[in-house]
Scaffold this active site. Structure first.
Site, short mmCIF file in Angstrom:
data_model
loop_
_atom_site.label_atom_id
_atom_site.label_comp_id
_atom_site.label_asym_id
_atom_site.label_seq_id
_atom_site.Cartn_x
_atom_site.Cartn_y
_atom_site.Cartn_z
N ASP A 79 -1.49 -2.97 -1.58
CA ASP A 79 -2.45 -2.28 -2.46
C ASP A 79 -2.04 -2.43 -3.92
OD1 ASP A 79 -0.27 -0.58 -2.42
OD2 ASP A 79 -1.41 1.23 -1.91
N SER A 80 -0.91 -3.14 -4.16
CA SER A 80 -0.56 -3.55 -5.53
C SER A 80 -1.68 -4.39 -6.13
CB SER A 80 0.74 -4.36 -5.52
OG SER A 80 0.69 -5.39 -4.55
N ASP A 118 -1.74 -3.06 3.74
CA ASP A 118 -1.51 -1.66 3.33
C ASP A 118 -2.69 -0.78 3.68
OD1 ASP A 118 1.00 -1.45 2.21
OD2 ASP A 118 0.34 -2.03 0.20
N LYS A 146 0.89 -0.89 6.91
CA LYS A 146 1.96 -0.20 6.19
C LYS A 146 1.44 1.12 5.63
CE LYS A 146 3.83 -2.02 2.25
NZ LYS A 146 3.52 -1.02 1.21
N GLU A 148 2.73 4.71 3.41
CA GLU A 148 3.79 5.23 2.53
C GLU A 148 4.10 6.68 2.86
OE1 GLU A 148 2.78 4.67 -1.58
OE2 GLU A 148 2.44 2.53 -1.34
N GLU A 215 11.72 0.82 -1.09
CA GLU A 215 11.47 0.38 -2.47
C GLU A 215 12.30 1.20 -3.45
OE1 GLU A 215 7.35 -0.05 -3.54
OE2 GLU A 215 7.80 -0.31 -5.68
O1 KIV Z 1 1.60 -2.97 -2.44
C1 KIV Z 1 2.60 -3.68 -2.52
O2 KIV Z 1 2.58 -4.80 -3.02
C2 KIV Z 1 3.84 -3.18 -1.98
C3 KIV Z 1 5.09 -3.92 -2.34
C4 KIV Z 1 5.54 -3.49 -3.68
C5 KIV Z 1 6.14 -3.75 -1.34
O3 KIV Z 1 3.86 -2.19 -1.29
#
Ligand code: KIV
Length: 300
Positions: A79-80, A118, A146, A148, A215
């Site tokens: 989600d970056s 994510d 993934k 968080e 992280e």
């Molecule tokens: O969203 C993302 O790119 C991440 C990485 C920073 C691990 O979670």
């Protein structure tokens, strides 16, 4: 019966073998050895054998394919993308539709890497939501999702794992909680917080998480967690002792405007490459696998 094909065949002059070979070499892409699909078993065996694996984010098909050609083991549709593609100052505005679109694109370029996606902000606030949204990502090609957070995710993790959806738990600096954390800063520095992180990581492993991503935590804490868990641990800003490393592909290629201050753990591999982007990704994969990256200057 005389067919057009037969007539044409008679008139074609045979060229010397060497010339035929060089013409073919010009028109065809180099033969690639097909790569075996990376699975959770592959990654778990790598941890057992002490072999590091390399991960990167990708948001489109071309980068995804270049990463696979360089031997990347796991691709994260992170989600970056909210920050590096969409220009937001956090990952909070990213939607499920964004994640579905980019996961679909990355899957088309993927050639055997494990594909992680994510779950974005507020898409797993309840167990029912986590199941519905994780299923949507799996249906467009994700092989693991993934989430968080810490121990509060145990029930959702169990629910997903029991229904066949592998989970990666993301702990330490969790960017979706940036407003609670008060900024992008190192987590688990004090002994009480470090102990809590270790015990919550164990709870998530127990609940069925298949991978942990850490992280921005001190080297010693990442080492302790990696040694305490059976599942593979991927690090970003977590030092050299995790089982794998991940980076945002834009950071790794130096696609960063001067207005952005990058964290210490970022390294631009493009200057090391004599073969453009493909060479830079290969240099990253090699540096992760050999243990040359991250170096002390990338650690906390
Ligand atoms: O969203 C993302 O790119 C991440 C990485 C920073 C691990 O979670």
């Amino acid at each position: 019966m005389t067919t057009k094909k037969a007539t044409r065949k008679k008139t074609v002059k045979k060229r010397p073998a060497a010339k035929r070979k060089s013409a073919a070499a010009k028109s065809e892409p180099p033969a690639q050895t097909p790569r075996a699909q990376v699975t959770l078993t592959t990654l778990s065996n790598m941890k057992k054998r002490g072999k590091k694996f390399a991960c990167l984010t990708a948001y489109d098909a071309c980068i995804s394919e270049l990463e696979c050609l360089a031997g990347i083991d796991l691709i994260l549709v992170g989600d970056s993308l909210g920050m590096v593609l969409q220009g937001h100052d956090s990952t909070l505005p990213v939607t499920m539709n964004d994640m579905i679109y980019h996961t679909t694109c990355v899957r088309r370029g993927n050639r055997g890497a494990m594909l992680m996606a994510d779950l974005p902000f507020m898409s797993y606030a309840s167990e029912a939501q986590s199941l519905e949204n994780a299923a949507a990502l799996m249906q467009v090609g994700a092989q693991i999702v993934k989430l968080e957070g810490g121990a509060w995710l145990a029930e959702s993790t169990r629910l997903l794992a029991e229904r066949g959806i592998p989970v990666c738990a993301h702990m330490g600096l969790t960017p979706q909680s940036i407003n609670r954390l008060g900024g992008f800063r190192v987590q688990g520095r004090n002994p009480a917080k470090a102990e809590k992180m270790i015990s919550e990581a164990k709870i998530l492993e127990e609940a069925g998480a298949s991978i942990l991503l850490l992280e921005c935590v001190p080297v010693s804490l990442a080492k302790a967690i990696t040694e305490a868990l059976r599942i593979p641990v991927i690090g970003i800003g977590a030092g050299p002792d995790t089982d794998a490393q991940i980076m945002v592909v834009h950071d790794m290629l130096g696609i960063t405007p001067p207005s952005i201050r990058l964290p210490r753990f970022v390294k631009n591999f493009l200057p090391e490459s004599t073969n453009g982007i493909q060479g830079a990704i290969s240099a990253y994969v090699e540096a992760v696998k050999s243990g040359a990256f991250p170096a002390p200057e990338h650690c906390y």
